[in-house]
Design an enzyme around this catalytic site. Structure first.
Site, PDB file in Angstrom:
ATOM      1  N   HIS A   1       2.911   3.995  12.795  1.00  0.00           N
ATOM      2  CA  HIS A   1       2.421   3.045  13.562  1.00  0.00           C
ATOM      3  C   HIS A   1       1.298   3.579  14.692  1.00  0.00           C
ATOM      4  O   HIS A   1       1.658   4.703  14.835  1.00  0.00           O
ATOM      5  CB  HIS A   1       3.430   2.059  14.120  1.00  0.00           C
ATOM      6  CG  HIS A   1       4.550   2.923  15.195  1.00  0.00           C
ATOM      7  ND1 HIS A   1       4.014   3.248  16.333  1.00  0.00           N
ATOM      8  CD2 HIS A   1       5.419   3.505  14.972  1.00  0.00           C
ATOM      9  CE1 HIS A   1       4.736   4.045  16.907  1.00  0.00           C
ATOM     10  NE2 HIS A   1       5.834   3.959  16.124  1.00  0.00           N
TER      11      HIS A   1
ATOM     12  N   GLU B   1      12.677   2.099  11.965  1.00  0.00           N
ATOM     13  CA  GLU B   1      12.896   3.307  12.932  1.00  0.00           C
ATOM     14  C   GLU B   1      14.459   3.742  12.980  1.00  0.00           C
ATOM     15  O   GLU B   1      15.290   3.173  12.811  1.00  0.00           O
ATOM     16  CB  GLU B   1      12.188   2.926  14.271  1.00  0.00           C
ATOM     17  CG  GLU B   1      12.595   4.300  15.168  1.00  0.00           C
ATOM     18  CD  GLU B   1      11.735   5.519  15.013  1.00  0.00           C
ATOM     19  OE1 GLU B   1      12.190   5.917  14.022  1.00  0.00           O
ATOM     20  OE2 GLU B   1      10.881   5.733  15.843  1.00  0.00           O
TER      21      GLU B   1
END
Length: 323
Positions: free
Chosen positions: A58, A146
């Site tokens: 990201h 994550e």
């Protein structure tokens, strides 16, 4: 307990496929009745592997520039900064140029994305580079999230925990109320099996089409992507702990060689992969772009010598005389 009897013609069905779904030459073809019961086993069900699997980290997030954000905002809701949006859009343009360089008319892309906001925003940014007709699909995949560091992270406590992780080991240390990298490995193993099934069943191909120009893009997080590579290439814990994060908005390309094996060296240079943290043995393994299933264990071992040190310097031959 009860069972449904199979037709007589199916009574001798045996396990006869390798991990790629190919028919083993050691077994006779399945009876026609069995083919109708298990259509995914017929030769007509074969789909080409996607040309590439592209791993995208990201763009820059609010948490990347201000660690205190994690104490106010749940990790899944941390979004991109203005710079992160620009990184995402630039990443999309670079990936489009890469794929368009194949000069294939029928290329398409399929996305897997972490459900965390910063990953979904990165997907929205990079997807601006692609026309609707090029997008074969998208799936939000929770297993790509994550590493869990715990709820509403205390900044000072997190610094202490990360120091403990450094002393304990990056792979096995589990954050209080959170995960270790080993926990991420377990869920990534499940995702890899889903991904393999999607590849084998041709989920990315329109009905009636079989194209070798499909590209998969996985939008996720730094550690998660490193664990994905570890799981895919069977790297050791020590090798994993030597890897570095991708830059925000950066990507790695796993591309097929002549025999369909995905290698990082088809697209990347040795210098790029060394900077990422690959050792000589890991690079040697990536050199085998044409290795067939089975050869990987016998001819291209990458870290066996670290276990069998008593064999160092010896020329060992098997019963066929092969060294």
């Amino acid at each position: 307990m009860f069972s449904v009897p199979l037709p007589a013609s199916c009574s001798r069905i045996r396990c006869c496929e390798d991990t790629l779904g190919r028919r083993s030459p050691r077994f006779a073809p399945l009876p026609q009745a069995a083919e109708s019961l298990f259509p995914e086993r017929s030769q007509e069900a074969f789909f080409p592997r996607p040309r590439r699997i592209i791993l995208v980290r990201h763009g820059q997030s609010e948490g990347n520039v201000d660690e205190s954000a994690y104490s106010r905002i749940p990790d899944p809701r941390i979004g991109l900064t203005a710079k992160g949006w620009r990184e995402a859009e630039a990443c999309g343009l670079r990936i489009r140029d890469l794929i368009a360089g194949d000069d294939a008319e029928d290329w398409k892309i399929y996305f897997y994305v972490s459900p965390y906001l910063r990953a979904r925003e990165t997907l929205r940014g990079l997807a601006k580079a692609f026309e609707f007709s090029r997008i074969a699909g998208v799936r939000e995949e929770p297993r790509l999230r994550e590493q869990d560091f715990g709820n509403f992270q205390d900044r000072e406590k997190m610094r202490s925990d990360k120091e403990d992780r450094r002393r304990y080991g990056r792979f096995f240390y589990r954050f209080p109320d959170g995960e270790s990298a080993a926990d991420v490995y377990d869920r990534i193993t499940g995702f890899r099996e889903t991904l393999k099934a999607d590849i084998d069943t041709g989920r990315f191909h329109p009905p009636g089409e079989r194209s070798s120009n499909v590209n998969l893009i996985i939008v996720s997080h730094g550690l998660t992507l490193r664990v994905f590579l570890m799981r895919w290439y069977k790297w050791t814990v020590e090798q994993f702990e030597g890897l570095n994060n991708l830059d925000n908005g950066g990507f790695l390309v796993m591309q097929t060689g002549n025999e369909g094996r995905y290698s990082l060296l088809v697209h990347h240079t040795v210098e790029e992969l060394r900077a990422f943290g690959l050792t000589k043995s890991m690079l040697d393994d990536q050199m085998q772009k044409t290795a067939k299933i089975g050869e990987l264990n016998y001819d291209f071992a990458t870290h066996g010598s670290s276990f069998f040190t008593h064999l160092s310097g010896l020329a060992c031959k098997d019963q066929n005389g092969r060294q």
